[in-house]
Design an enzyme around this catalytic site. Structure first.
Site, PDB file in Angstrom:
ATOM      1  N   HIS A  74       0.851  -1.201   0.000  1.00 50.08           N
ATOM      2  CA  HIS A  74       0.000   0.000   0.000  1.00 50.08           C
ATOM      3  C   HIS A  74       0.886   1.251   0.000  1.00 50.08           C
ATOM      4  CE1 HIS A  74      -2.932   3.036   1.187  1.00 50.08           C
ATOM      5  NE2 HIS A  74      -2.217   3.289   2.267  1.00 50.08           N
ATOM      6  N   ASP A  79       6.430  22.410 -26.089  1.00 49.20           N
ATOM      7  CA  ASP A  79       6.383  21.049 -25.549  1.00 49.20           C
ATOM      8  C   ASP A  79       7.468  20.950 -24.489  1.00 49.20           C
ATOM      9  OD1 ASP A  79       6.202  18.195 -25.159  1.00 49.20           O
ATOM     10  OD2 ASP A  79       5.299  18.062 -27.143  1.00 49.20           O
ATOM     11  N   TRP A  86       7.179   0.054   3.775  1.00 50.84           N
ATOM     12  CA  TRP A  86       7.548   0.766   2.538  1.00 50.84           C
ATOM     13  C   TRP A  86       8.955   1.333   2.617  1.00 50.84           C
ATOM     14  CZ3 TRP A  86       8.792   5.832   1.093  1.00 50.84           C
ATOM     15  CH2 TRP A  86       8.765   6.775   2.109  1.00 50.84           C
ATOM     16  N   SER A 104      12.615   6.581 -14.047  1.00 57.78           N
ATOM     17  CA  SER A 104      11.555   7.370 -14.676  1.00 57.78           C
ATOM     18  C   SER A 104      11.450   8.751 -14.039  1.00 57.78           C
ATOM     19  CB  SER A 104      10.231   6.620 -14.561  1.00 57.78           C
ATOM     20  OG  SER A 104       9.155   7.488 -14.765  1.00 57.78           O
ATOM     21  N   SER A 105      11.485   8.783 -12.703  1.00 53.26           N
ATOM     22  CA  SER A 105      11.388  10.070 -12.004  1.00 53.26           C
ATOM     23  C   SER A 105      12.549  10.981 -12.353  1.00 53.26           C
ATOM     24  CB  SER A 105      11.421   9.861 -10.494  1.00 53.26           C
ATOM     25  OG  SER A 105      10.208   9.394 -10.045  1.00 53.26           O
ATOM     26  N   HIS A 157      13.396  11.904   3.538  1.00 53.56           N
ATOM     27  CA  HIS A 157      12.785  13.149   3.975  1.00 53.56           C
ATOM     28  C   HIS A 157      12.571  14.142   2.854  1.00 53.56           C
ATOM     29  CE1 HIS A 157      10.597  15.216   6.897  1.00 53.56           C
ATOM     30  NE2 HIS A 157      11.037  16.311   6.340  1.00 53.56           N
ATOM     31  N   GLU A 203      11.950  13.315   0.028  1.00 50.72           N
ATOM     32  CA  GLU A 203      10.840  12.694  -0.689  1.00 50.72           C
ATOM     33  C   GLU A 203       9.485  13.206  -0.194  1.00 50.72           C
ATOM     34  OE1 GLU A 203      10.409  10.786  -3.191  1.00 50.72           O
ATOM     35  OE2 GLU A 203       8.429   9.891  -2.886  1.00 50.72           O
ATOM     36  N   TYR A 216       8.809  16.080   0.843  1.00 48.95           N
ATOM     37  CA  TYR A 216       8.582  17.413   0.269  1.00 48.95           C
ATOM     38  C   TYR A 216       8.366  17.318  -1.237  1.00 48.95           C
ATOM     39  CZ  TYR A 216       9.488  18.946   4.868  1.00 48.95           C
ATOM     40  OH  TYR A 216       9.384  19.101   6.220  1.00 48.95           O
ATOM     41  N   SER A 229      -1.631  27.291  -4.728  1.00 50.97           N
ATOM     42  CA  SER A 229      -1.300  28.697  -4.955  1.00 50.97           C
ATOM     43  C   SER A 229      -1.917  29.235  -6.241  1.00 50.97           C
ATOM     44  CB  SER A 229       0.219  28.884  -5.007  1.00 50.97           C
ATOM     45  OG  SER A 229       0.797  28.454  -3.803  1.00 50.97           O
ATOM     46  N   HIS A 237      15.244  12.676  12.095  1.00 49.75           N
ATOM     47  CA  HIS A 237      14.088  12.746  12.994  1.00 49.75           C
ATOM     48  C   HIS A 237      13.160  11.546  12.783  1.00 49.75           C
ATOM     49  CE1 HIS A 237      11.765  15.393   9.880  1.00 49.75           C
ATOM     50  NE2 HIS A 237      11.493  14.135   9.689  1.00 49.75           N
ATOM     51  N   HIS A 238      13.424  10.756  11.727  1.00 47.70           N
ATOM     52  CA  HIS A 238      12.666   9.519  11.535  1.00 47.70           C
ATOM     53  C   HIS A 238      13.233   8.391  12.380  1.00 47.70           C
ATOM     54  CE1 HIS A 238      10.318  10.999   8.093  1.00 47.70           C
ATOM     55  NE2 HIS A 238      11.392  11.720   7.848  1.00 47.70           N
ATOM     56  N   THR A 246       6.936  26.881   6.211  1.00 47.02           N
ATOM     57  CA  THR A 246       5.615  26.316   5.956  1.00 47.02           C
ATOM     58  C   THR A 246       4.537  27.250   6.481  1.00 47.02           C
ATOM     59  OG1 THR A 246       6.655  24.172   6.307  1.00 47.02           O
ATOM     60  CG2 THR A 246       4.274  24.198   6.111  1.00 47.02           C
ATOM     61  N   LYS A 277       3.875  30.042   4.149  1.00 44.73           N
ATOM     62  CA  LYS A 277       2.988  29.679   3.050  1.00 44.73           C
ATOM     63  C   LYS A 277       1.532  29.670   3.497  1.00 44.73           C
ATOM     64  CE  LYS A 277       4.494  27.096  -0.233  1.00 44.73           C
ATOM     65  NZ  LYS A 277       5.389  27.679  -1.221  1.00 44.73           N
ATOM     66  N   ARG A 283       1.759   0.512  14.927  1.00 41.76           N
ATOM     67  CA  ARG A 283       1.364   0.405  13.528  1.00 41.76           C
ATOM     68  C   ARG A 283       1.858  -0.925  12.963  1.00 41.76           C
ATOM     69  NH1 ARG A 283       5.751   4.382  10.541  1.00 41.76           N
ATOM     70  NH2 ARG A 283       4.720   3.678   8.671  1.00 41.76           N
TER      71      ARG A 283
END
Lengths: 201, 537
Positions: free
Chosen positions: B89, B118, B154, B181-182, B265, B267, B269, B280, B314-315, B340, B343, B462
């Site tokens: 998932h 293009d 994951w 690809s990314s 991390h 990722e 963002y 925006s 921090h993870h 943040t 924003k 979890r």
């Protein structure tokens, strides 16, 4: 007309140049991921973190034996991926903080081929790890056993008398992993960094 | 020189350079059109459909998780399969749904927002997309190999991933392909934005969505290769006798976490910055006021991107770092709240005294603002190390990242879809269906994830298929919410299909307050646009 065409061509060349630069960045970052490995090992070496597979310094600790306290040390043995038997001869011992003690383990290769294993220690409670000083340990080196060979291997240790008084029992658990392929010689020349992984994961 | 001539010359050139621009009115039809297309709009559409398919697939896995957790005790699945469900998932939603959806938006919008004909590398763009279906296929196949799909979470932590069956290898290959690809997509986006802007469009005149994607693309180029490195090390540990993370050979499983989160991390963002860009655009359009503090938005986005590189640990507050390290990562993380916050306050200031109307895109944008901010606050709670020691690996963390990923990224994607759908299809979507979709999504989302905060604080871990009975009520509520949320997404599918098939004709402007080059094009946007660059004043 030709101006439009030349603008297009110039733009395509510029695009390609930028493409190459970004591909270089990609390659560098791929290498950076691998460079983190020696980088972290260096950090662990410099800061003295994670020295689980190296002899501990006992010079700095209080050498006064604290006869008033007894700590029960329980030995636990596990095998992962190796057709060996592995047991502790003592099972458990009682020591005073500051007292040098030896425990003996027996490993036996019951298979018909020579095998190499590496023992990884972990402690329960995990907090005890930093007070349990191993002076000599079979886990500092890889063990290679011939078919049918039996070997008795020692651990010599001191429990630091700074051990918090709430801890009366320490479980020392060893797990033998099979070592195959090209391996760094564990614990001998390279600074090995396994403490957190072995203890907490 | 007439416009037509200029356009023809441009095409001839394209053809010579790219060997692939079928711009001469003889497109292949049927499947070949989609296989060979180099048109940014076609590719954008394919990205969006691909990501929606993966979204449904990841959603079905999530419902499998929630069905099992409806009651305590083991109901439906073996624990091993439950672990595969949670892992897949996560992987499918992150790498298959959210990321490709934003790339789809970038493909559709970046060229028409900066006045480019293009993407810079049209052929590479085609490759970037067509790498995705094989990767998705590998992930699906991995469920059917011995041992099933990877079940290490994951994040693919060692040592679990050293011990999985061949499903793990398939996941590694799939991630390699998705990463390639990314990276290709990101390089394309950076080059397009830096080199292909219409004359007069300076960097500080670029639309916010373009800005956020430029920064996101740089993040992707910087960190996707690090992930590729980490999973390559896992692969060689598994099969080629290396010991990067294998404790027995002198490696360290904790080092995997350091390498992974150096990618992981930034990722998060990567998954939220383009969402900021979409919001925006939507909020100013429906508040009928220009975006408040445009330049501060640009600087805030850049600061978030830079800070994202120094907060990874921090993870992993509980791995046993020295206190100085814990404090550094804690303070750096809390610092991210500043840009943040800039924003969020800018969006609020944009709405302040605006002539607001609440069509579906605006509802989703305001919903985003409200619920994403809640997720941001729980993020701050998690960032405080002493609290994190308590709630690490509990449902509180699950609640936190679903508040920012579902109500953040996904709601922004819905908002953007409804906002630009008339431009893409030429028809207005059905407003009643859109609003129903929004309200059901918002309500069911909160029914699903709000109780998870309480579960986490009460100590429910979890990634477990069974739980103590005191957690039963909240889990039942969450499961009911999850099924409601899942089925509500079918309204979205129906609404989009209906909009493609027909509906009220959309004008070029579509929304009264919308601003930007894309709204100068007719609706639907023609197959080829801005062959002659517009002049931006």
């Amino acid at each position: 007309m030709s101006t439009v065409a030349s603008v297009r061509l110039a733009r395509a060349a510029g695009n390609r140049q930028l493409l190459v630069r970004l591909l270089v960045v990609t390659a560098v970052m791929f290498g950076f991921g691998f460079a983190l490995v020696p980088f972290y090992e260096k950090i662990c070496q410099v800061t003295g973190l994670r020295s689980l597979l190296q002899p501990d310094h006992v010079g700095s600790i209080n050498s006064q034996i604290d006869y008033a306290r007894s700590i029960a040390i329980e030995f636990d043995t596990n095998m992962r991926g190796l057709p060996w038997t592995f047991r502790s001869l003592e099972g458990h011992v009682s020591v005073h903080p500051g007292e040098m003690q030896q425990a003996v383990f027996e490993i036996h290769n019951g298979s018909n081929r020579p095998l190499t294993g590496q023992a990884i220690p972990s402690y329960g409670p995990a907090l005890a790890a930093e007070y349990f000083r191993k002076v000599e340990c079979f886990c500092f080196t890889q063990q290679t056993l011939q078919p049918g060979e039996t070997r008795q291997v020692p651990v010599v240790f001191v429990v630091d008398s700074a051990l918090p008084s709430s801890i009366a029992t320490i479980t020392l658990s060893f797990t033998f992993f099979e070592v195959n392929g090209a391996q760094a010689p564990a614990g001998v020349s390279t600074p090995v960094s396994v403490k957190a992984g072995a203890v907490r994961s | 020189m007439s416009q037509t001539t200029a356009a023809t010359v441009a095409h001839a050139n394209d053809h010579a350079l790219d060997h692939g621009d079928h711009a001469h009115g003889h497109h292949p039809t049927g499947l070949m059109r989609w296989l060979t297309t180099t048109n940014h709009k076609d590719i954008g559409t394919m990205y969006l459909w691909f990501s929606f398919t993966m979204f449904l697939m990841g959603g079905v896995l999530a419902l499998g998780i929630r069905a099992e957790l409806f009651k305590p005790g083991l109901q439906l699945w073996h624990p091993e399969f439950f672990n595969q469900l949670t892992t897949m998932h996560g992987i499918i939603m992150v790498f298959g749904a959210i990321m490709p959806a934003f790339v789809g938006f970038a493909n559709w919008l970046v060229p028409i927002q900066i006045g480019a004909p293009d993407m810079a590398f049209a052929r590479m763009n085609n490759w970037s997309f067509w790498l995705l279906p094989p990767a998705a296929l590998l992930l699906v196949i991995s469920f059917f190999v011995p041992g099933g799909a990877t079940a290490g979470g994951w994040t693919l932590y060692a040592p679990l991933t050293s011990q999985m069956g061949p499903g793990m290898d398939l996941a590694i290959f799939a991630l390699h392909i998705l990463g390639a690809s990314s990276i290709m997509g990101s390089i394309n986006i950076v080059v397009t934005i830096l080199n292909m802007r219409a004359p007069g469009m300076t960097m500080m005149k670029m639309p916010m969505f373009v800005w956020t994607w430029l920064i996101t693309a740089y993040l992707l180029i910087a960190v996707m290769p690090v992930l590729a490195g980490a999973i390559t090390m896992t692969l060689t540990d598994r099969h080629f006798g290396t010991s990067f993370f294998n404790a027995a050979g002198g490696g360290d499983p904790v080092m995997y976490q350091h390498v992974f989160w150096f990618f992981g991390h930034p990722e998060v963002y990567i998954m939220i910055l383009p969402a900021f860009g979409i919001v925006s655009h939507v909020i100013p359009a429906f508040a009928r006021k220009p975006l408040f503090g445009y330049s501060s938005m640009v600087y805030a986005t850049s600061s978030i991107a830079i800070l994202s590189f120094i907060v990874w640990a921090h993870h992993m507050f509980v791995v046993g770092m020295p206190a100085a390290g814990v404090l550094f990562f804690m303070y750096a993380t809390v610092l991210i709240a500043v840009p943040t916050g800039v924003k969020v306050f800018n969006w609020l200031a944009t709405m302040w005294r605006g002539s607001m109307t609440f069509e579906t895109p605006m509802l989703f944008a305001v919903g985003f603002l409200f619920v994403f901010t809640m997720g941001g606050f729980t993020g701050l709670v998690c960032a405080i190390a002493p609290i994190d020691l308590q709630i690490q690996d509990t449902y509180y963390v699950v609640a936190h990242f679903h508040y920012v990923l579902v109500a953040g990224s996904l709601f922004a994607l819905f908002s953007g879809t409804y906002f630009w759908l008339p431009k893409w299809t030429g028809h207005m979507y059905n407003e009643a269906m859109g609003k129903t979709h929004f309200w059901l999504s918002l309500i069911f989302f909160n029914i699903t994830f709000f109780p998870m905060h309480f579960l986490g604080l009460a100590g429910m871990p979890r990634r477990i298929p069974d739980y103590a009975t005191q957690f039963a009520d909240f889990n039942m509520i969450a499961s009911i919410g999850a099924f409601g949320f899942g089925f509500s997404q079918l309204i979205f599918l129906a609404g989009v299909v209906k909009c493609i098939r027909g509906g009220e004709k959309a004008t070029a402007q579509v929304w009264e307050g919308a601003e930007g080059l894309e709204w100068t094009l007719p609706s639907p946007a023609p197959y080829h646009s801005f062959e002659v660059p517009p002049q931006v004043k």
